[in-house]
Design an enzyme around this catalytic site. Sequence first.
Site, PDB file in Angstrom:
ATOM      1  N   GLU A   1      32.772  36.895  18.839  1.00  0.00           N
ATOM      2  CA  GLU A   1      32.883  36.995  17.389  1.00  0.00           C
ATOM      3  C   GLU A   1      32.437  35.708  16.684  1.00  0.00           C
ATOM      4  OE1 GLU A   1      35.608  39.487  15.819  1.00  0.00           O
ATOM      5  OE2 GLU A   1      35.719  40.735  17.598  1.00  0.00           O
TER       6      GLU A   1
ATOM      7  N   HIS B   1      39.726  35.061  24.957  1.00  0.00           N
ATOM      8  CA  HIS B   1      39.395  36.450  25.259  1.00  0.00           C
ATOM      9  C   HIS B   1      40.361  36.995  26.295  1.00  0.00           C
ATOM     10  CE1 HIS B   1      37.108  40.029  26.231  1.00  0.00           C
ATOM     11  NE2 HIS B   1      36.563  39.848  25.036  1.00  0.00           N
TER      12      HIS B   1
HETATM   13  N1  COA Z   1      43.210  29.498  19.137  1.00  0.00           N
HETATM   14  C1  COA Z   1      44.353  28.849  19.454  1.00  0.00           C
HETATM   15  N2  COA Z   1      45.210  29.275  20.406  1.00  0.00           N
HETATM   16  C2  COA Z   1      44.872  30.375  21.070  1.00  0.00           C
HETATM   17  C3  COA Z   1      43.688  31.091  20.800  1.00  0.00           C
HETATM   18  C4  COA Z   1      42.847  30.602  19.796  1.00  0.00           C
HETATM   19  N3  COA Z   1      41.732  31.227  19.476  1.00  0.00           N
HETATM   20  N4  COA Z   1      43.632  32.156  21.620  1.00  0.00           N
HETATM   21  C5  COA Z   1      44.736  32.133  22.375  1.00  0.00           C
HETATM   22  N5  COA Z   1      45.496  31.047  22.043  1.00  0.00           N
HETATM   23  C6  COA Z   1      46.758  30.650  22.617  1.00  0.00           C
HETATM   24  C7  COA Z   1      47.869  31.554  22.079  1.00  0.00           C
HETATM   25  O1  COA Z   1      48.444  31.051  20.901  1.00  0.00           O
HETATM   26  C8  COA Z   1      48.824  31.597  23.236  1.00  0.00           C
HETATM   27  O2  COA Z   1      49.634  30.452  23.174  1.00  0.00           O
HETATM   28  P1  COA Z   1      51.234  30.559  23.451  1.00  0.00           P
HETATM   29  O3  COA Z   1      51.324  31.012  24.894  1.00  0.00           O
HETATM   30  O4  COA Z   1      51.715  29.165  23.223  1.00  0.00           O
HETATM   31  O5  COA Z   1      51.765  31.563  22.488  1.00  0.00           O
HETATM   32  C9  COA Z   1      47.936  31.473  24.476  1.00  0.00           C
HETATM   33  O6  COA Z   1      46.716  30.874  24.020  1.00  0.00           O
HETATM   34  C10 COA Z   1      47.608  32.808  25.093  1.00  0.00           C
HETATM   35  O7  COA Z   1      47.211  33.678  24.042  1.00  0.00           O
HETATM   36  P2  COA Z   1      47.353  35.256  24.104  1.00  0.00           P
HETATM   37  O8  COA Z   1      47.493  35.780  22.713  1.00  0.00           O
HETATM   38  O9  COA Z   1      48.396  35.657  25.115  1.00  0.00           O
HETATM   39  O10 COA Z   1      45.972  35.662  24.704  1.00  0.00           O
HETATM   40  P3  COA Z   1      45.342  37.056  24.589  1.00  0.00           P
HETATM   41  O11 COA Z   1      44.618  37.289  25.850  1.00  0.00           O
HETATM   42  O12 COA Z   1      46.316  38.093  24.166  1.00  0.00           O
HETATM   43  O13 COA Z   1      44.372  36.798  23.372  1.00  0.00           O
HETATM   44  C11 COA Z   1      42.759  36.965  21.770  1.00  0.00           C
HETATM   45  C12 COA Z   1      43.083  37.136  23.263  1.00  0.00           C
HETATM   46  C13 COA Z   1      41.270  37.214  21.567  1.00  0.00           C
HETATM   47  C14 COA Z   1      43.572  37.978  20.955  1.00  0.00           C
HETATM   48  C15 COA Z   1      43.124  35.528  21.335  1.00  0.00           C
HETATM   49  O14 COA Z   1      42.441  34.598  22.133  1.00  0.00           O
HETATM   50  C16 COA Z   1      42.875  35.295  19.856  1.00  0.00           C
HETATM   51  O15 COA Z   1      43.724  35.641  19.037  1.00  0.00           O
HETATM   52  N6  COA Z   1      41.699  34.701  19.497  1.00  0.00           N
HETATM   53  C17 COA Z   1      41.364  34.491  18.116  1.00  0.00           C
HETATM   54  C18 COA Z   1      40.918  35.791  17.481  1.00  0.00           C
HETATM   55  C19 COA Z   1      39.556  36.213  17.955  1.00  0.00           C
HETATM   56  O16 COA Z   1      38.648  35.425  18.099  1.00  0.00           O
HETATM   57  N7  COA Z   1      39.421  37.513  18.204  1.00  0.00           N
HETATM   58  C20 COA Z   1      38.190  38.095  18.672  1.00  0.00           C
HETATM   59  C21 COA Z   1      38.296  38.525  20.079  1.00  0.00           C
HETATM   60  S1  COA Z   1      36.740  39.073  20.737  1.00  0.00           S
END
Ligand code: COA
Length: 367
Positions: free
Chosen positions: A300, A247
Amino acid sequence: MNEFKPGLEGVVAFETQIAEPDREGGALRYRGVDIEELVGTFHYEQVWGLLVDESFDPGLPEPEAYDPKHLSGDAPADLQAETAHLSGEWSLRKLVDVTPEEARDDLARLSAQMMSIVAQSARVADGHGDPVSDDVVAEGETAADKFLLRWRGEADPDDAKAIDTYWICTAEHGLNASTFTARVVASTGADCGAAMSAAVGALSGPLHGGAPARVLPMLDEVARTGDPESYVQDKLARHERIMGFGHRVYRAEDPRARLLRRTAKELGSSRFEVAEELERVALAALREYKPDRPLETNVEFWSAVVLDVAEIPHELTPAMFACARVAGWSAHILEEKRTGRLIRPSARYVGPGARPASSVGGTLVPS
Ligand code: COA
């Protein structure tokens, strides 16, 4: 001052009095009231009132008679198009030209109608050509009952409870992508239909509103193989994301996940055990995979399980999320109208320096 933050992470763009996701403590409060206190005591339509009017009364009104003409059965697309269409159909006035009270009434009409449009689109997707009569819908007591009646012609109490809880938990969450979008559009003085339909578009992506749709296939796969460990490790080895974890705001457990997990158990979800096992395995693997970044269960993951209790097809989950979010969007659009100014951030230019057009590929058309 001008430091570049990819994704605007941590950038404070507004001050808001609407909701407070408590990042470290894992709590979520609407206008100061913890959602733990709302679920089971109030219904979604009252929570809409809390968020928008800071009062449970009068809450979300009934939708007025309206017959959406072009439903395809693709609920997010129907919702976005029909909401934009309502601006013209109802001659909604621009936010700069109305009082906050008039804007509030536009938002109430739109919110009620948007939920009705989703129910009708779901009915089309189920292959029913005929709408359910208003008399049948009027038999429902709550917004969730009425939603189910408008969609299926019947409302099972457990299904309604699942939907009501889900809607309350996801009604508002500060400045996420769709709410930011709604505020950006509202800040230009556009009408409320334009701001709400733009928010629907932002919500339709899997990284924001669409993740539950991807959680159930994951649970199916794990139930089929009985091997969550391999599933999770294979995903991480391919650098894929495990849907329902991580998140942007919370570094502790998402409080909505906690409430929805409890609801899934109470309602006797047939997927509860598989989901709990996958959660346990995924959390352990993610801790090893990213020791410096807490990646906890998000809303989610358990939303998918709760919505499955109500037999919501996974294609419908982004639109179910939009139904919930009409409350948060309305509150933010109104706050933007009352306090905001035109949103216009900057971009740092990192493209090519000044150069002649002849250096660009493609055919030059002589003038
Ligand atoms: N599974 C695996 N790896 C994950 C992950 C997950 N669910 N969520 C984050 N990571 C990893 C990313 O790949 C990234 O790795 P990297 O630095 O090697 O590229 C690192 O953790 C940081 O991720 P980042 O995308 O910068 O975090 P964010 O704060 O932008 O992401 C979300 C938040 C929710 C977009 C992200 O956690 C995600 O895509 N989750 C899955 C989708 C989801 O559940 N969405 C609903 C949100 S309520």
